[in-house]
Scaffold this motif. Structure first.
Motif, PDB file in Angstrom:
ATOM      1  N   LEU A  13       0.856  -1.199   0.000  1.00 32.35           N
ATOM      2  CA  LEU A  13       0.000   0.000   0.000  1.00 32.35           C
ATOM      3  C   LEU A  13       0.890   1.247   0.000  1.00 32.35           C
ATOM      4  O   LEU A  13       2.053   1.182   0.397  1.00 32.35           O
ATOM      5  N   PRO A  14       0.331   2.396  -0.408  1.00 30.15           N
ATOM      6  CA  PRO A  14       1.143   3.617  -0.506  1.00 30.15           C
ATOM      7  C   PRO A  14       1.786   4.043   0.816  1.00 30.15           C
ATOM      8  O   PRO A  14       2.853   4.655   0.816  1.00 30.15           O
ATOM      9  N   THR A  16       0.833   6.304   2.974  1.00 28.90           N
ATOM     10  CA  THR A  16       0.765   7.733   3.277  1.00 28.90           C
ATOM     11  C   THR A  16      -0.260   8.056   4.360  1.00 28.90           C
ATOM     12  O   THR A  16      -0.339   9.189   4.824  1.00 28.90           O
ATOM     13  N   ASN A  17      -1.055   7.090   4.729  1.00 33.77           N
ATOM     14  CA  ASN A  17      -2.125   7.299   5.715  1.00 33.77           C
ATOM     15  C   ASN A  17      -3.014   8.494   5.375  1.00 33.77           C
ATOM     16  O   ASN A  17      -3.366   9.292   6.239  1.00 33.77           O
ATOM     17  N   CYS A  18      -3.376   8.625   4.118  1.00 34.72           N
ATOM     18  CA  CYS A  18      -4.134   9.802   3.674  1.00 34.72           C
ATOM     19  C   CYS A  18      -5.618   9.724   4.032  1.00 34.72           C
ATOM     20  O   CYS A  18      -6.341  10.688   3.878  1.00 34.72           O
ATOM     21  N   LYS A  19      -6.085   8.586   4.491  1.00 33.36           N
ATOM     22  CA  LYS A  19      -7.470   8.410   4.976  1.00 33.36           C
ATOM     23  C   LYS A  19      -8.550   8.414   3.898  1.00 33.36           C
ATOM     24  O   LYS A  19      -9.742   8.387   4.211  1.00 33.36           O
ATOM     25  N   GLU A  20      -8.152   8.503   2.648  1.00 32.29           N
ATOM     26  CA  GLU A  20      -9.131   8.530   1.552  1.00 32.29           C
ATOM     27  C   GLU A  20     -10.043   7.302   1.567  1.00 32.29           C
ATOM     28  O   GLU A  20     -11.200   7.362   1.194  1.00 32.29           O
ATOM     29  N   CYS A  21      -9.495   6.181   2.008  1.00 35.44           N
ATOM     30  CA  CYS A  21     -10.234   4.925   1.980  1.00 35.44           C
ATOM     31  C   CYS A  21     -11.255   4.839   3.116  1.00 35.44           C
ATOM     32  O   CYS A  21     -12.002   3.881   3.218  1.00 35.44           O
ATOM     33  N   THR A  25      -5.539   4.602   8.953  1.00 33.74           N
ATOM     34  CA  THR A  25      -4.180   4.317   8.475  1.00 33.74           C
ATOM     35  C   THR A  25      -4.222   3.271   7.366  1.00 33.74           C
ATOM     36  O   THR A  25      -5.210   2.558   7.215  1.00 33.74           O
ATOM     37  N   CYS A  26      -3.128   3.192   6.640  1.00 31.63           N
ATOM     38  CA  CYS A  26      -3.008   2.161   5.611  1.00 31.63           C
ATOM     39  C   CYS A  26      -3.054   0.773   6.259  1.00 31.63           C
ATOM     40  O   CYS A  26      -3.586  -0.170   5.696  1.00 31.63           O
ATOM     41  N   PHE A  29      -6.534  -0.199   6.878  1.00 35.96           N
ATOM     42  CA  PHE A  29      -7.145  -0.573   5.610  1.00 35.96           C
ATOM     43  C   PHE A  29      -6.700  -1.981   5.205  1.00 35.96           C
ATOM     44  O   PHE A  29      -7.497  -2.788   4.719  1.00 35.96           O
ATOM     45  N   CYS A  43      -8.938   2.608  -2.122  1.00 39.44           N
ATOM     46  CA  CYS A  43      -7.695   3.363  -1.950  1.00 39.44           C
ATOM     47  C   CYS A  43      -7.428   4.100  -3.251  1.00 39.44           C
ATOM     48  O   CYS A  43      -7.061   3.502  -4.251  1.00 39.44           O
ATOM     49  N   LYS A  44      -7.629   5.415  -3.211  1.00 40.00           N
ATOM     50  CA  LYS A  44      -7.521   6.182  -4.450  1.00 40.00           C
ATOM     51  C   LYS A  44      -6.076   6.246  -4.936  1.00 40.00           C
ATOM     52  O   LYS A  44      -5.800   6.221  -6.131  1.00 40.00           O
ATOM     53  N   GLU A  45      -5.163   6.336  -3.994  1.00 42.63           N
ATOM     54  CA  GLU A  45      -3.761   6.509  -4.392  1.00 42.63           C
ATOM     55  C   GLU A  45      -3.232   5.327  -5.191  1.00 42.63           C
ATOM     56  O   GLU A  45      -2.497   5.506  -6.152  1.00 42.63           O
TER      57      GLU A  45
HETATM   58  S1  SF4 Z   1      -6.464   5.517   0.829  1.00 45.70           S
HETATM   59 FE1  SF4 Z   1      -6.162   4.417   2.733  1.00 45.70          FE
HETATM   60  S2  SF4 Z   1      -4.822   2.746   2.156  1.00 45.70           S
HETATM   61 FE2  SF4 Z   1      -4.745   4.193   0.498  1.00 45.70          FE
HETATM   62  S3  SF4 Z   1      -2.989   5.415   0.957  1.00 45.70           S
HETATM   63 FE3  SF4 Z   1      -4.717   6.462   1.838  1.00 45.70          FE
HETATM   64  S4  SF4 Z   1      -4.832   5.700   3.921  1.00 45.70           S
HETATM   65 FE4  SF4 Z   1      -3.485   4.345   2.827  1.00 45.70          FE
END
Ligand code: SF4
Lengths: 468, 392
Positions: A13-14, A16-21, A25-26, A29, A43-45
């Motif tokens: 997984l990327p 980055t812990n971007c929370k998009e999903c 955290t990744c 996920f 996971c958009k990234e």
């Molecule tokens: S969308 Fe979720 S799994 Fe994907 S990089 Fe962001 S936090 Fe990580």
């Protein structure tokens, strides 16, 4: 799926812990991916081109043990297979086996129309929504390509449900495929004799196909051959037999195939299995109605529980369908999420201060049943849903999850007493033994309702009208 | 056939043409059919790009039946002794017949009551209407007419809110049943936690030496007293818990340790919920218990019993029609009831249940026949399915 630990997934997984999903955290996920409660595309990234390699790798790692195959197009398309475990408590079973009902190319127009419409429109209310039927299987009895094509055309014009085209004659199959080639039907079936011809059709029309052989060596070989030719949207038919020792072997073949695929990692047979309860009528034809119902039902039970991923039926008597759709739903319910609803006080219809106050538990099935009984009988009332840890009335009374203390708490939390002026609470009949202690605890008058909420309307006539 | 005719013949069926059949001398062909030929060639080429249809099936490795070894086994329990013809439960050493021969097919015990039970659903009443006044006659009919392996006498009438019969009256009903039939019997209370221990104790005493199954010890009531009575008078004990494998283990442990019940005299009832009303919990709980037993858990390796009669509590089994106007027809309830009982019992047989408490003669017959067929005990009608598509 091949991976067990979220860490293995996390590595791709990327990070980055971007929370998009929707996860913090990744890593979180990753564990959702492992238990299949979320899908990778959230996971958009990772959908970005720069992660192409990781994405592919993850797709492969996360793919279920048993191949998942889609039949049909649009809203009504069905997912077949995609299972990961032998026992539902190990995770859950995923895709309820679609139920297909047959018509034949020698039925008259009226019968075809009636059967197809019945199946397309069938519904039964259960736990808050409707159970439905999924597919039409068209059998060629005439063995005449032209007749078959006509029949397929008729059915296609009647329903949006996905189709199974059934014949061992490739010419017949092709005639049918021509009519519905853009609908992604399932072809039934390639066997030992016709497989090359059928393979040509599958290659030409790019549709999923059933491979048929009650001999597991031959079945596995057929599957291997098709995969080798680049065709891997396969469903296996190890043969359904209706009675005696043949029935025993049928049951065992289903189990052997699925065990071999999931536990022994035998890739040759890691495909969905089709069961044909319709075959019961080979022996029950001509017997009385109930015997016919029973022989098809036995196969339905065995094949729903032990590893049928798609079932084909002949009997459309409503009393035959009713238990079958409930069994399927029960077995495919995710055991990880207890079916419960939010506790609280709910208005049924437009209650006022003279309306009755009923009580039930937060087991979803109980709640929805009571709710639909009150609403469909136009009983304006309050329904107090007590938190019983999602356990039904009978079991929670016995187990102590429903008790006078909990009832009192629920009444106070929801201010239920203020809504009514009769200070009366109606307990479910199955909680009758709590009535005395509930009166003491809550200071309310307690009436005991019927043991089945389907009888509330009658109970109201006898116990409430006079009172109000 | 000249080349031309050959080609035309091929063209008739361009969709299924195979690349390796397409060997001909193009120069010899008339120009005016070239477009058609091109089409054939293109089709053939397209197919060639997509897939090569092989001539011979590729052999997979020989299919190895997945057979496993299990460290544990289910205890074998004998029901019936003295004047009873014994019946055996349990003894399984593997999950499936193809792994290891399975001893002792499932057994059905018919429900009989000490009072006439006006509330029984009509499809059941109609079979027993003539015998409901006398539990002895009722039991006899279940055995003679409907092939019951066993009979359960439910002492419902002892319930304080039912008829509040005394333990002596209950004992009389038991003696009546013991006189009437020679199959093993299950003795059930009314479910009243205060009264059952006393009633079951008395019942155990009058049936001394008959090796009945006393139903039941559960955590809600004085299990120790009931267990002790079963032990003292030579009976088996039913260990009943509510859909919870850990509670089941705990109660079994108490029966083993505190009551010191011998291992071959315990049967478990992990609770049966009807189809549509929690069958999924019941099924999975039982399946897990059986897997644990075969996995070597010696506090769960006892035969299991199912109160399959609970199926009749489902509204789909007994209501005349759906209370929901949106529902499709439910069909005749005369058929729905027995089917609901079959649909509750047979799944649990697959989960490992050894003893079924049932009510409808047809459901009983189907459950017995099917479970025996799955063990290879019934030859059955052989059919050829190679052409089923046309023959169904
Ligand atoms: S969308 Fe979720 S799994 Fe994907 S990089 Fe962001 S936090 Fe990580």
């Amino acid at each position: 799926m091949k991976v067990q630990s979220p860490l293995e997934v996390y590595n791709y997984l990327p990070g980055t812990n971007c929370k998009e999903c929707g996860e913090e955290t990744c890593m979180a996920f990753a564990s959702k991916l492992i238990d299949r409660s979320k899908s990778l595309d959230l996971c958009k990234e990772i959908l970005d081109d720069s992660y192409k390699e990781e994405y592919e790798k993850l797709k492969e790692m996360l793919s279920p043990e048993i191949k998942e195959i889609i039949i049909g197009i649009g809203d009504k398309a069905v997912h077949v297979g995609g299972e990961d475990v032998l026992y539902r408590h190990q995770l859950t079973f995923y895709n309820q086996p679609p139920f297909a009902y047959d018509v034949t190319d020698v039925m008259d127009e009226k019968e075809i129309t009636e059967r197809v419409n019945f199946v397309s429109n069938y519904k039964k209310f259960y736990v808050g929504s409707f159970l439905r039927l999924d597919m039409i299987a068209i059998r060629s009895v005439s063995d005449d390509p032209k007749k078959f094509a006509e029949c397929v055309k008729k059915v296609k014009d009647l329903t949006e449900l996905p189709l199974i085209l059934m014949s061992f004659n490739p010419d017949v199959l092709e005639a049918g495929l021509e009519v519905v080639k853009d609908k992604r039907p399932l072809v039934y079936a390639a066997n030992e004799d016709n497989w090359q011809k059928v393979a040509e059709l599958i290659d030409k029309y790019k549709v999923p196909v059933v491979l048929f052989s009650p001999d597991l060596d031959k079945l596995a070989s057929l599957a291997k051959t098709f995969v080798e030719m680049g065709m891997n949207e396969l469903i296996l038919d190890p043969g359904t037999y209706p009675s005696g020792k043949q029935l025993m072997s049928t049951f065992e073949r289903f189990i052997k195939l699925r065990r071999s695929a999931i536990k022994d990692g035998n890739k040759d047979v890691a495909f969905p299995i089709i069961g044909i309860p319709a075959i019961a009528s080979l022996v029950s034809k001509g017997k009385d109605e109930l015997e016919q119902a029973i022989s098809e039902s036995i196969l339905t039970i065995l094949e729903t529980i032990k590893y049928g991923d798609l079932l084909v039926f002949h009997n459309i008597a409503p009393y035959v369908i009713l238990p079958a759709i409930h069994l399927r739903f029960n077995i495919y319910t995710d055991p990880r999420s207890p079916v419960r609803v939010e506790p609280g006080l709910f208005e049924m219809g437009t209650p006022d201060e003279n309306s009755p106050l009923f009580l039930t538990t937060n087991f979803a099935l109980t709640y929805f049943t009571v709710k639909s009984d009150l609403e469909s009988n136009n009983i304006n009332s309050y329904l107090l849903v007590v938190d019983s840890d999602g356990i039904c009335v009978e079991a929670s009374v016995a187990g102590g999850q429903l008790n006078p203390g909990k009832i009192k708490e629920a009444i106070e939390a929801t201010k239920a007493k203020e809504k009514i002026k009769h200070n009366t609470l109606v307990l479910p009949g199955l909680a009758a033994r709590l009535s005395g202690s509930t009166e003491d605890e809550t200071g309310m008058k307690v009436l005991v309702g019927p043991t089945d909420s389907g009888r509330i309307a009658k109970w109201m006539e006898d116990h409430w009208q006079t009172k109000a | 056939m000249d080349k031309m005719t050959q080609l035309l013949k091929l063209l008739e069926n361009t969709d299924t043409i195979e690349l390796n059949e397409f060997r001909m001398d193009f120069e010899e062909l008339e120009l005016n059919i070239m477009p058609a030929i091109q089409q054939v060639v293109q089709t053939a080429q397209r197919q060639a790009q997509q897939a090569e249809i092989v001539r011979e099936a590729i052999l997979a490795e020989e299919f190895k039946p997945p057979i496993y070894n299990y460290p544990g086994e289910v205890a074998e329990v004998q029901l019936g002794a003295g004047t009873r013809k014994p019946v055996f439960l349990g003894g399984q050493k593997a999950l499936y017949r193809f792994e290891e021969p399975q001893p002792n097919p499932p057994v059905v015990t018919f429900d009989v009551f000490d009072i006439p039970m006006p509330g029984l659903p009509r499809p059941i009443r109609e079979h027993f209407e003539d015998v409901m006044e006398h539990p002895g006659d009722w039991a006899k009919k279940a055995v003679k007419d409907f092939g019951a392996n066993m009979v359960t006498i439910h002492l419902i009438g002892t319930g304080p809110k039912v008829m509040d019969k005394t333990p002596q009256q209950a004992a009389a009903a038991i003696e009546e049943v013991l006189q009437a039939v020679d199959v093993p019997i299950v003795i059930g209370g009314s479910g009243n936690p205060e009264k059952d221990p006393e009633v079951l104790e008395k019942a155990a005493e009058v049936a001394e030496g008959e090796r009945c199954l006393i139903a039941s010890a559960n955590k809600d009531m004085d299990w120790e007293r009931i267990g002790n009575a079963a032990k003292k008078y030579g009976h088996n004990i039913l260990s009943w818990t509510q859909l919870d494998m850990n509670n089941q283990r705990e109660l079994n442990r108490k029966l083993l340790k505190v009551v010191e019940m011998p291992r071959d005299r315990i049967v478990m009832d992990p609770t049966t919920a009807a189809l549509g009303y929690g069958l999924d919990y019941a099924y999975t709980n039982m399946e897990r218990i059986r897997l644990a037993a075969l996995g070597g858990d010696d506090e769960l390796n006892f035969p299991m019993s199912s109160g399959t009669t609970n199926a009749w509590g489902a509204r789909e089994a007994w209501m005349k029609e759906s209370p929901m106007p949106e529902d499709s027809e439910w069909g005749t309830r005369d058929f729905r009831g027995p089917l609901w009982e079959i649909y509750t019992g047979l799944p649990l047989a697959l989960a490992g249940v050894n003893l079924f408490m049932m009510m409808h003669p047809l459901s009983v017959r189907v459950l017995k026949e099917t479970t025996q067929a799955l063990l290879g005990m019934i030859e059955g009608e052989k059919v050829d399915i190679s052409n089923w598509i046309k023959e169904v």
